[in-house]
Structure formats: C-alpha cells, structure tokens
Design an enzyme around this catalytic site. Structure first.
Site, PDB file in Angstrom:
ATOM      1  N   HIS A  67       0.820  -1.221   0.000  1.00 54.57           N
ATOM      2  CA  HIS A  67       0.000   0.000   0.000  1.00 54.57           C
ATOM      3  C   HIS A  67       0.851   1.266   0.000  1.00 54.57           C
ATOM      4  O   HIS A  67       0.392   2.326  -0.401  1.00 54.57           O
ATOM      5  CB  HIS A  67      -1.050  -0.015   1.122  1.00 54.57           C
ATOM      6  CG  HIS A  67      -0.549   0.333   2.480  1.00 54.57           C
ATOM      7  ND1 HIS A  67      -0.335  -0.604   3.460  1.00 54.57           N
ATOM      8  CD2 HIS A  67      -0.235   1.530   3.039  1.00 54.57           C
ATOM      9  CE1 HIS A  67       0.088   0.006   4.555  1.00 54.57           C
ATOM     10  NE2 HIS A  67       0.162   1.288   4.331  1.00 54.57           N
ATOM     11  N   ASP A 117      -0.384  -7.468   1.435  1.00 53.20           N
ATOM     12  CA  ASP A 117       0.162  -6.107   1.507  1.00 53.20           C
ATOM     13  C   ASP A 117       1.685  -6.159   1.658  1.00 53.20           C
ATOM     14  O   ASP A 117       2.232  -5.897   2.733  1.00 53.20           O
ATOM     15  CB  ASP A 117      -0.514  -5.380   2.687  1.00 53.20           C
ATOM     16  CG  ASP A 117      -0.236  -3.889   2.678  1.00 53.20           C
ATOM     17  OD1 ASP A 117       0.295  -3.389   1.669  1.00 53.20           O
ATOM     18  OD2 ASP A 117      -0.573  -3.230   3.690  1.00 53.20           O
ATOM     19  N   SER A 214       3.861   2.498   8.412  1.00 55.30           N
ATOM     20  CA  SER A 214       3.536   1.556   7.339  1.00 55.30           C
ATOM     21  C   SER A 214       4.761   1.024   6.624  1.00 55.30           C
ATOM     22  O   SER A 214       5.671   1.790   6.295  1.00 55.30           O
ATOM     23  CB  SER A 214       2.682   2.243   6.284  1.00 55.30           C
ATOM     24  OG  SER A 214       1.331   2.055   6.550  1.00 55.30           O
ATOM     25  N   GLY A 215       4.741  -0.278   6.339  1.00 59.50           N
ATOM     26  CA  GLY A 215       5.825  -0.891   5.579  1.00 59.50           C
ATOM     27  C   GLY A 215       6.992  -1.296   6.457  1.00 59.50           C
ATOM     28  O   GLY A 215       7.865  -2.051   6.048  1.00 59.50           O
TER      29      GLY A 215
END
Ligand SMILES: *[C@@H]1O[C@H](CO)[C@@H](O)[C@H](O)[C@H]1NC(C)=O
Ligand SMILES: *[C@@H]1O[C@H](CO)[C@@H](O)[C@H](O)[C@H]1NC(C)=O
Length: 270
Positions: A67, A117, A214-215
């Site tokens: 994402h 994801d 995120s990530g």
C-alpha cells in the site's frame, strides 16, 4: 465501539486531518530507539520526505507494504531508501541513501481488502553492510509467530497526529493468537485474514504502530537449542482501526506466508 474506520498506516502527507489531537497515547506508547539499534530499518522517501518504513532483506532489496507503493509510478526517480538513519532532521554521515530502480508489488495485493500487503524495492546498487546497516532474515515459511516482538518506525506518536517524530521510535508488542485476532478484529467488512496477516498489540490499548510506520518491521527474536539468538522479520506494518485503541491490536502482513514471493524476487536478481 463506535467507529469502523480503519487506517492504512502511511504518512498523511497533505494534512487533511483535523487537529483533534487529544488522544492520550503515545509509536504510540514507545520510546526513542538507540542509535542504529535497528540496522535493518529504512526510511522510504519521496523527494526527500519520509512516507513509509521498510526493512533490508538483501544487498539491494528492501521489503515494505504494497500500500506504500500504490500511487508510485514504475519509473520514479524521486524514490529513495535511506538506511542507517536515526534522526530524520539531521544530516547523518553513517546513513546511506540509495535510489530505487525497481518496484515490485505483490501481484495479488488487493486495495480494498488489504490482502497480500507486501512489496519489494530494488536499489540502484547494494548497501554497504556495517554496524549501522544490516539485513534482517524474513521469517521462514510455515512458522508459528508468538511472543513479544518489536515494531519500529517514524510514524506519528498519537492517532491523527499531523507531525512525525525525528527520532526512530520503538515499542514492544505481543503477537496475539490468531483466534484472538479474528475475534477482536471482526468489525465492519471483516478485513482480517489469518492466512496472510498477524496481529500484535496490548488489548488494553496504549502500544501500537500508527500512520507513517507503514511498511516497517515487526521483528521477533528466537533462540535455538544452542542458545544462538536470531532476529526475524515476522510482520510488515499494514493497517489498524485507529492506533493503540483498547481491544484493537495493529495488523501486520504475515511475512512467513510470503516466503515464495520473496525468494522468487531474490532468485530473479541473481
Ligand atoms: C481520528 O480521525 C478519525 C477520522 O476522522 C476519527 O474517526 C477518530 O475518532 C480520530 N481519533 C482521535 C483519537 O481523535
Ligand atoms: C509449508 O506447508 C505447505 C503445506 O503444508 C507445504 O506444501 C510447503 O512445502 C511448506 N513449505 C516449507 C518451506 O516448508
């Protein structure tokens, strides 16, 4: 539980978020990392601005959340990964900034259900491994993830906060049993899928990853029969219902389910 609103945890670059920052929780509930305590952590930056985290898994390979890469064109010269970073506000001589030359999103990443994801970035040249910059091993296939893990990132320290911290934050969160994740995250569209996700956090609230994390890595230390300690990448910061709310653990991509995806990308490089 009034809200079914879930967050994808990348940095809200334009601040469309209102200034109702009254939530009393701090990464959320964490503290400053020591310098280079997490040598596998990278900051993924567009035109010099942090927007997601990632983890080094090979000489020129960084794993992150798909994402984070959604809106990025295939050939985008402004995309860099910065390794060995501690304080985003400072020029740090020990950090390494490499341009991304290839973006590989999981072919079955699904925007709506947030399934699969995961994505891999290939850098223009290999990192120079040293005490500040090191890879982390992805969790092997068919593993059972359990125990206290550590999540790190430059994400906001309060839900809906509009400013990210300069110094890398860390927080210890327990990985919860899958049946607990399924039960507590059965909300709205029921996005939680234990085949490709794990959840971690304190059910009492107060400790979590948040926007901008995120990530980034959720890491777990294991000790083998000979007392040898190995740190594995077990999760990738993916999504959550708010951040650090009571009864709502954070959701991470289950790295062990993507062993084949990772090794195919790595094989193709050789
Ligand atoms: C954060 O923003 C969302 C969406 O506007 C809202 O539903 C939520 O209550 C906010 N959280 C806090 C702690 O203010
Ligand atoms: C994982 O489990 C599946 C199904 O039981 C099996 O087919 C596969 O070979 C296993 N993978 C590894 C790496 O052990």
């Amino acid at each position: 539980m009034g809200s079914c609103h879930y967050f994808i945890l990348l940095t809200v670059i334009a601040s469309s978020v209102a200034t109702q920052v009254s939530f009393p929780h701090r990464i959320v509930g964490g503290e400053d990392a020591n310098q280079n305590e997490f040598p596998y952590q990278v900051s993924i930056q567009a035109f010099g601005r942090h927007f997601c985290g990632g983890s080094i898994i090979g000489p020129e390979q960084v794993v992150t959340a798909a994402h984070c890469l959604r809106a990025i064109p295939a050939a985008f010269a402004g995309l860099h990964v910065v390794a060995g970073k501690h304080n985003l506000a400072l020029r740090e001589d020990f950090s390494q900034t490499l341009q991304v030359v290839k973006i590989i999103r999981h072919p079955k990443y699904d925007v709506t259900s947030v399934q699969n994801d995961i994505g891999i970035l290939i850098t223009e040249k290999p990192f120079e491994f040293n005490t500040e910059v090191q890879p982390i091993r992805p969790m092997p296939a068919n593993s059972t993830e359990e125990g206290d893990s550590v999540v790190t990132g430059w994400g906001v320290v309060y839900e809906n906060d509009t400013r990210i911290p300069d110094i890398l934050q860390k927080v210890t969160v327990p990985i919860l049993p899958q049946r607990t994740c399924v039960r507590v995250l059965k909300i709205g569209r029921a996005l939680y899928n234990p085949a490709v996700m794990i959840c971690a956090g304190d059910l009492a609230g107060g400790r979590d990853s948040c926007q901008g994390d995120s990530g980034g890595p959720l890491a777990l230390d294991t000790v083998d029969d000979n007392g040898h300690k190995t740190r594995y990448l077990v999760g990738i910061v993916s999504w959550g219902y708010g951040c650090a709310r009571k009864g709502l653990p954070g959701v991470y991509t289950k790295v062990s389910s993507f062993h084949d995806f990772i090794s195919e990308v790595q094989k193709a490089l050789n």
